[in-house]
Design an enzyme around this catalytic site. Structure first.
Site, PDB file in Angstrom:
ATOM      1  N   SER A 138       0.870  -1.181   0.000  1.00  0.00           N
ATOM      2  CA  SER A 138       0.000   0.000   0.000  1.00  0.00           C
ATOM      3  C   SER A 138       0.902   1.225   0.000  1.00  0.00           C
ATOM      4  CB  SER A 138      -0.855   0.004   1.275  1.00  0.00           C
ATOM      5  OG  SER A 138      -1.468   1.270   1.464  1.00  0.00           O
ATOM      6  N   TYR A 148      -0.796  -0.968  10.389  1.00  0.00           N
ATOM      7  CA  TYR A 148      -1.118  -1.197   8.969  1.00  0.00           C
ATOM      8  C   TYR A 148       0.046  -0.717   8.087  1.00  0.00           C
ATOM      9  CZ  TYR A 148      -3.479  -1.296   4.493  1.00  0.00           C
ATOM     10  OH  TYR A 148      -3.813  -1.570   3.186  1.00  0.00           O
TER      11      TYR A 148
HETATM   12  N1  LIG Z   1      -8.823  -0.841  -0.753  1.00  0.00           N
HETATM   13  C1  LIG Z   1      -7.813  -0.009  -0.570  1.00  0.00           C
HETATM   14  O1  LIG Z   1      -7.985   1.215  -0.502  1.00  0.00           O
HETATM   15  C2  LIG Z   1      -6.405  -0.569  -0.459  1.00  0.00           C
HETATM   16  C3  LIG Z   1      -5.338   0.343  -0.600  1.00  0.00           C
HETATM   17  C4  LIG Z   1      -4.048  -0.125  -0.521  1.00  0.00           C
HETATM   18  C5  LIG Z   1      -3.808  -1.465  -0.302  1.00  0.00           C
HETATM   19  N2  LIG Z   1      -4.848  -2.326  -0.141  1.00  0.00           N
HETATM   20  C6  LIG Z   1      -4.523  -3.735   0.104  1.00  0.00           C
HETATM   21  O2  LIG Z   1      -5.081  -4.507  -0.939  1.00  0.00           O
HETATM   22  C7  LIG Z   1      -5.342  -5.838  -0.474  1.00  0.00           C
HETATM   23  C8  LIG Z   1      -6.765  -6.232  -0.842  1.00  0.00           C
HETATM   24  O3  LIG Z   1      -7.644  -5.344  -0.201  1.00  0.00           O
HETATM   25  P1  LIG Z   1      -9.096  -4.988  -0.765  1.00  0.00           P
HETATM   26  O4  LIG Z   1      -9.237  -3.538  -0.656  1.00  0.00           O
HETATM   27  O5  LIG Z   1      -9.333  -5.648  -2.053  1.00  0.00           O
HETATM   28  O6  LIG Z   1      -9.981  -5.653   0.399  1.00  0.00           O
HETATM   29  P2  LIG Z   1     -11.424  -6.400   0.410  1.00  0.00           P
HETATM   30  O7  LIG Z   1     -12.282  -5.890  -0.699  1.00  0.00           O
HETATM   31  O8  LIG Z   1     -11.912  -6.268   1.805  1.00  0.00           O
HETATM   32  O9  LIG Z   1     -11.061  -7.936   0.109  1.00  0.00           O
HETATM   33  C9  LIG Z   1     -10.288  -8.665   1.011  1.00  0.00           C
HETATM   34  C10 LIG Z   1     -10.118 -10.094   0.514  1.00  0.00           C
HETATM   35  O10 LIG Z   1      -9.224 -10.781   1.413  1.00  0.00           O
HETATM   36  C11 LIG Z   1      -9.868 -11.937   1.962  1.00  0.00           C
HETATM   37  N3  LIG Z   1      -9.373 -12.104   3.333  1.00  0.00           N
HETATM   38  C12 LIG Z   1      -9.462 -11.223   4.359  1.00  0.00           C
HETATM   39  N4  LIG Z   1      -8.931 -11.745   5.484  1.00  0.00           N
HETATM   40  C13 LIG Z   1      -8.477 -12.988   5.161  1.00  0.00           C
HETATM   41  C14 LIG Z   1      -7.870 -14.044   5.891  1.00  0.00           C
HETATM   42  N5  LIG Z   1      -7.628 -13.942   7.212  1.00  0.00           N
HETATM   43  N6  LIG Z   1      -7.545 -15.191   5.240  1.00  0.00           N
HETATM   44  C15 LIG Z   1      -7.814 -15.327   3.909  1.00  0.00           C
HETATM   45  N7  LIG Z   1      -8.396 -14.366   3.168  1.00  0.00           N
HETATM   46  C16 LIG Z   1      -8.747 -13.212   3.787  1.00  0.00           C
HETATM   47  C17 LIG Z   1     -11.382 -11.634   1.845  1.00  0.00           C
HETATM   48  O11 LIG Z   1     -12.204 -12.799   1.744  1.00  0.00           O
HETATM   49  P3  LIG Z   1     -12.803 -13.588   3.055  1.00  0.00           P
HETATM   50  O12 LIG Z   1     -13.399 -12.551   3.940  1.00  0.00           O
HETATM   51  O13 LIG Z   1     -13.779 -14.590   2.501  1.00  0.00           O
HETATM   52  O14 LIG Z   1     -11.620 -14.290   3.668  1.00  0.00           O
HETATM   53  C18 LIG Z   1     -11.411 -10.879   0.509  1.00  0.00           C
HETATM   54  O15 LIG Z   1     -11.384 -11.812  -0.559  1.00  0.00           O
HETATM   55  C19 LIG Z   1      -5.078  -5.818   1.041  1.00  0.00           C
HETATM   56  O16 LIG Z   1      -3.806  -6.376   1.286  1.00  0.00           O
HETATM   57  C20 LIG Z   1      -5.086  -4.327   1.384  1.00  0.00           C
HETATM   58  O17 LIG Z   1      -4.291  -4.047   2.502  1.00  0.00           O
HETATM   59  C21 LIG Z   1      -6.151  -1.916  -0.217  1.00  0.00           C
END
Ligand SMILES: NC(=O)c1ccc[n+]([C@@H]2O[C@H](COP(=O)([O-])OP(=O)(O)OC[C@H]3O[C@@H](n4cnc5c(N)ncnc54)[C@H](OP(=O)(O)O)[C@@H]3O)[C@@H](O)[C@H]2O)c1
Length: 257
Positions: A138, A148
């Site tokens: 991130s 984080y």
């Molecule tokens: N969205 C943003 O603004 C943003 C910005 C920078 C970086 N990121 C990073 O991008 C990545 C994806 O985030 P996102 O925004 O796409 O989040 P999201 O929409 O909340 O999706 C999270 C995914 O991870 C899975 N997950 C969560 N906890 C888990 C666990 N303990 N074991 C296995 N799977 C798990 C969830 O499925 P289940 O709940 O079924 O397990 C879901 O498929 C993360 O690493 C986040 O830190 C996000």
């Protein structure tokens, strides 16, 4: 046909990786905790693109969950060519507001799982002389932003260090640093997003396209948007105190905003 394993494939950025890689003809191993959601995603991608999509239910906050994915990545008869370590989450609140169990869970999912899964995948990739790993970090990695940001800084440093160690092996490693992306992330953490300006939001599909382009170009760090590239350039020059103030006000407040 190559196979890609994506953690956190069912929502947000992981789902965008799954859509794009399936469209490009890769078989997939889909990893998350919700089996029903994984199964319906696998069926949809198979029906749309004719690829094979395996479902692997695993909680990456547990030792058993990480071990199950390590085992799949070490399978020499059915190899994984591309690993996307994407699963992750946010915790609402500042240091000491967040229960210690949740802080530790974050380190397990963002750091321990990434370390162990990368090692399990890269061992075989190195011996085959090809493969790739994308570790989703991130832009928070470059800001003073609690556990984080610290965990994502570890992802960046670990990935770039390992990429250097693997130079010439045929294995590519890249840390992907998105800015704000509209996914389930903020809602799941109960974080308000009302104070985040519209121009700061990125589209998950465009982000993934840019990230895969950067991986193909051999980059070890990808910040896929010109606005965030410029911002992160400015961050390098800005005083830490000022960054701390801005960072702690953005998306971390309690309650709706
Ligand atoms: N969205 C943003 O603004 C943003 C910005 C920078 C970086 N990121 C990073 O991008 C990545 C994806 O985030 P996102 O925004 O796409 O989040 P999201 O929409 O909340 O999706 C999270 C995914 O991870 C899975 N997950 C969560 N906890 C888990 C666990 N303990 N074991 C296995 N799977 C798990 C969830 O499925 P289940 O709940 O079924 O397990 C879901 O498929 C993360 O690493 C986040 O830190 C996000």
């Amino acid at each position: 046909m190559t196979t890609a394993l994506i953690t956190g494939s069912t929502a947000g950025i992981g789902a965008a990786f799954a859509r794009r890689l399936a469209r490009d003809g890769h078989n997939l191993v889909l990893v998350a905790r919700d089996t029903e959601r994984l199964q319906s995603q696998a069926t949809e991608l198979h029906d749309l693109h004719g690829i094979e999509a395996e479902v692997l239910t695993a909680d990456l906050a547990t030792d058993e969950g990480i071990a199950a994915v390590e085992k799949r990545l070490s399978d020499t008869r059915n190899v994984v060519d591309l690993l996307i370590n994407n699963a992750g989450f946010g915790n609402k609140g500042r240091f000491l507001d967040v229960p210690m169990a949740d802080e530790l869970k974050m380190l397990r999912v963002h750091c321990e799982a990434v370390l162990r899964l990368t090692a399990a995948a890269v061992a075989g990739m190195r011996s085959r002389g090809r493969g790739g790993v994308v570790n989703v970090a991130s832009v928070a990695a470059f800001l003073p932003r609690g556990t984080y940001g610290a965990s994502k800084a570890w992802v960046v440093q670990f990935t770039q260090g390992a990429a250097k160690d693997l130079q010439g092996s045929g294995v590519r490693m890249m840390a992907l640093c998105p800015g704000f992306v509209r996914t389930e992330f903020h809602q799941r953490a109960g974080m308000g997003t009302g104070n985040i300006p519209g121009w700061m939001w990125l589209d998950a599909d465009k982000l993934v396209a840019a990230a895969l382009g950067d991986l193909a170009r051999g980059k070890s760090l990808s910040i896929p948007d010109p606005r965030y590239k410029a911002l992160m350039g400015a961050v390098k020059l800005a005083p830490r105190g000022l960054l701390g103030g801005i960072s702690s006000r953005t998306g971390r407040k309690y309650g709706p905003q």
